[in-house]
Write a protein that holds these residues in place. Structure first.
Motif, PDB file in Angstrom:
ATOM      1  N   SER A  82      24.148 -30.867  14.715  1.00  0.00           N
ATOM      2  CA  SER A  82      23.102 -31.351  13.830  1.00  0.00           C
ATOM      3  C   SER A  82      21.796 -30.613  14.086  1.00  0.00           C
ATOM      4  O   SER A  82      21.415 -30.398  15.241  1.00  0.00           O
ATOM      5  N   GLU A  83      21.142 -30.237  13.028  1.00  0.00           N
ATOM      6  CA  GLU A  83      19.772 -29.722  13.021  1.00  0.00           C
ATOM      7  C   GLU A  83      19.486 -28.520  13.923  1.00  0.00           C
ATOM      8  O   GLU A  83      18.479 -28.508  14.630  1.00  0.00           O
ATOM      9  N   PRO A  84      20.319 -27.491  13.902  1.00  0.00           N
ATOM     10  CA  PRO A  84      19.974 -26.316  14.715  1.00  0.00           C
ATOM     11  C   PRO A  84      18.717 -25.635  14.166  1.00  0.00           C
ATOM     12  O   PRO A  84      18.515 -25.582  12.954  1.00  0.00           O
ATOM     13  N   SER A  85      17.897 -25.136  15.072  1.00  0.00           N
ATOM     14  CA  SER A  85      16.721 -24.371  14.645  1.00  0.00           C
ATOM     15  C   SER A  85      17.190 -23.076  13.984  1.00  0.00           C
ATOM     16  O   SER A  85      18.356 -22.686  14.093  1.00  0.00           O
ATOM     17  N   ALA A  86      16.271 -22.388  13.335  1.00  0.00           N
ATOM     18  CA  ALA A  86      16.616 -21.121  12.677  1.00  0.00           C
ATOM     19  C   ALA A  86      17.153 -20.117  13.680  1.00  0.00           C
ATOM     20  O   ALA A  86      18.112 -19.387  13.394  1.00  0.00           O
ATOM     21  N   GLU A  87      16.563 -20.081  14.880  1.00  0.00           N
ATOM     22  CA  GLU A  87      16.990 -19.138  15.910  1.00  0.00           C
ATOM     23  C   GLU A  87      18.419 -19.449  16.383  1.00  0.00           C
ATOM     24  O   GLU A  87      19.244 -18.553  16.546  1.00  0.00           O
ATOM     25  N   VAL A  88      18.691 -20.718  16.602  1.00  0.00           N
ATOM     26  CA  VAL A  88      20.027 -21.135  17.037  1.00  0.00           C
ATOM     27  C   VAL A  88      21.031 -20.932  15.903  1.00  0.00           C
ATOM     28  O   VAL A  88      22.151 -20.485  16.133  1.00  0.00           O
ATOM     29  N   GLN A  89      20.621 -21.201  14.671  1.00  0.00           N
ATOM     30  CA  GLN A  89      21.507 -21.014  13.521  1.00  0.00           C
ATOM     31  C   GLN A  89      21.962 -19.563  13.403  1.00  0.00           C
ATOM     32  O   GLN A  89      23.108 -19.297  13.063  1.00  0.00           O
ATOM     33  N   LYS A  90      21.086 -18.624  13.725  1.00  0.00           N
ATOM     34  CA  LYS A  90      21.461 -17.202  13.681  1.00  0.00           C
ATOM     35  C   LYS A  90      22.619 -16.915  14.634  1.00  0.00           C
ATOM     36  O   LYS A  90      23.568 -16.212  14.277  1.00  0.00           O
ATOM     37  N   ILE A  91      22.561 -17.464  15.844  1.00  0.00           N
ATOM     38  CA  ILE A  91      23.637 -17.281  16.828  1.00  0.00           C
ATOM     39  C   ILE A  91      24.931 -17.906  16.305  1.00  0.00           C
ATOM     40  O   ILE A  91      26.007 -17.303  16.388  1.00  0.00           O
ATOM     41  N   LEU A  92      24.818 -19.109  15.768  1.00  0.00           N
ATOM     42  CA  LEU A  92      25.999 -19.801  15.228  1.00  0.00           C
ATOM     43  C   LEU A  92      26.608 -19.008  14.074  1.00  0.00           C
ATOM     44  O   LEU A  92      27.838 -18.891  13.978  1.00  0.00           O
ATOM     45  N   ASP A  93      25.766 -18.454  13.210  1.00  0.00           N
ATOM     46  CA  ASP A  93      26.251 -17.667  12.071  1.00  0.00           C
ATOM     47  C   ASP A  93      26.946 -16.392  12.529  1.00  0.00           C
ATOM     48  O   ASP A  93      28.017 -16.040  12.021  1.00  0.00           O
ATOM     49  N   LEU A  94      26.347 -15.694  13.489  1.00  0.00           N
ATOM     50  CA  LEU A  94      26.946 -14.456  13.999  1.00  0.00           C
ATOM     51  C   LEU A  94      28.323 -14.710  14.607  1.00  0.00           C
ATOM     52  O   LEU A  94      29.212 -13.868  14.518  1.00  0.00           O
ATOM     53  N   ALA A  95      28.486 -15.871  15.227  1.00  0.00           N
ATOM     54  CA  ALA A  95      29.758 -16.220  15.863  1.00  0.00           C
ATOM     55  C   ALA A  95      30.769 -16.790  14.867  1.00  0.00           C
ATOM     56  O   ALA A  95      31.929 -16.979  15.224  1.00  0.00           O
ATOM     57  N   GLY A  96      30.335 -17.068  13.640  1.00  0.00           N
ATOM     58  CA  GLY A  96      31.245 -17.643  12.651  1.00  0.00           C
ATOM     59  C   GLY A  96      31.600 -19.094  12.944  1.00  0.00           C
ATOM     60  O   GLY A  96      32.642 -19.587  12.510  1.00  0.00           O
ATOM     61  N   THR A  97      30.734 -19.775  13.640  1.00  0.00           N
ATOM     62  CA  THR A  97      30.995 -21.152  14.068  1.00  0.00           C
ATOM     63  C   THR A  97      31.238 -22.083  12.888  1.00  0.00           C
ATOM     64  O   THR A  97      32.033 -23.023  12.991  1.00  0.00           O
ATOM     65  N   HIS A  98      30.582 -21.829  11.762  1.00  0.00           N
ATOM     66  CA  HIS A  98      30.713 -22.694  10.594  1.00  0.00           C
ATOM     67  C   HIS A  98      32.155 -22.763  10.070  1.00  0.00           C
ATOM     68  O   HIS A  98      32.505 -23.699   9.363  1.00  0.00           O
ATOM     69  N   ARG A  99      33.002 -21.821  10.451  1.00  0.00           N
ATOM     70  CA  ARG A  99      34.407 -21.863  10.014  1.00  0.00           C
ATOM     71  C   ARG A  99      35.199 -22.929  10.755  1.00  0.00           C
ATOM     72  O   ARG A  99      36.247 -23.359  10.287  1.00  0.00           O
ATOM     73  N   LEU A 100      34.705 -23.350  11.911  1.00  0.00           N
ATOM     74  CA  LEU A 100      35.393 -24.359  12.726  1.00  0.00           C
ATOM     75  C   LEU A 100      34.668 -25.699  12.756  1.00  0.00           C
ATOM     76  O   LEU A 100      35.302 -26.741  12.797  1.00  0.00           O
ATOM     77  N   ILE A 101      33.351 -25.631  12.802  1.00  0.00           N
ATOM     78  CA  ILE A 101      32.546 -26.798  13.129  1.00  0.00           C
ATOM     79  C   ILE A 101      31.632 -27.170  11.967  1.00  0.00           C
ATOM     80  O   ILE A 101      30.987 -26.298  11.372  1.00  0.00           O
ATOM     81  N   CYS A 102      31.550 -28.468  11.688  1.00  0.00           N
ATOM     82  CA  CYS A 102      30.617 -28.970  10.688  1.00  0.00           C
ATOM     83  C   CYS A 102      29.204 -28.896  11.276  1.00  0.00           C
ATOM     84  O   CYS A 102      28.942 -29.416  12.354  1.00  0.00           O
TER      85      CYS A 102
END
Length: 112
Positions: A82-102
């Motif tokens: 929930s509520e990742p900052s823009a900086e943290v969201q960049k890391i999550l996006d680069l790792a493709g985390t959204h394909r596994l985790i809501c």
């Protein structure tokens, strides 16, 4: 208020872990132990990691998230971020985390 601690809230079968500060290799182990202890003892239906107060995260933080996701799957617990900052969201996006985790983001960024 954001600080460098972790706190938990449990209501309606949902446990939320509020994490603040940096998630790096120095903190990841302690955060993992605190989260795992609560997951094993409380067995919520849903586990949410609120990241709104995380200012920095490296690959250790990503490992923390993926490890809790895996543990929750093994225990039959739904998992969300929930509520990742823009900086943290960049890391999550680069790792493709959204394909596994809501990943829920309801607050708007105040940067314009």
């Amino acid at each position: 208020m954001c600080d460098n601690n972790i706190s938990f809230e449990y209501k309606n079968n949902c446990m939320t872990a509020y994490v603040g500060g940096d998630i790096d290799h120095h903190r990841a182990r302690g955060l993992r132990e605190a989260m795992d202890e609560r997951l094993y003892s409380d067995r919520p239906v849903l586990f949410v990691i609120d990241m709104s107060c995380v200012s920095f995260m490296d690959s250790s933080g990503l490992g923390l998230i993926l490890g809790r996701f895996t543990l929750c799957r093994e225990l039959g617990i739904e998992f969300k971020l929930s509520e990742p900052s823009a900086e943290v969201q960049k890391i999550l996006d680069l790792a493709g985390t959204h394909r596994l985790i809501c990943i829920e983001k309801t607050k708007t960024d105040k940067k314009s």
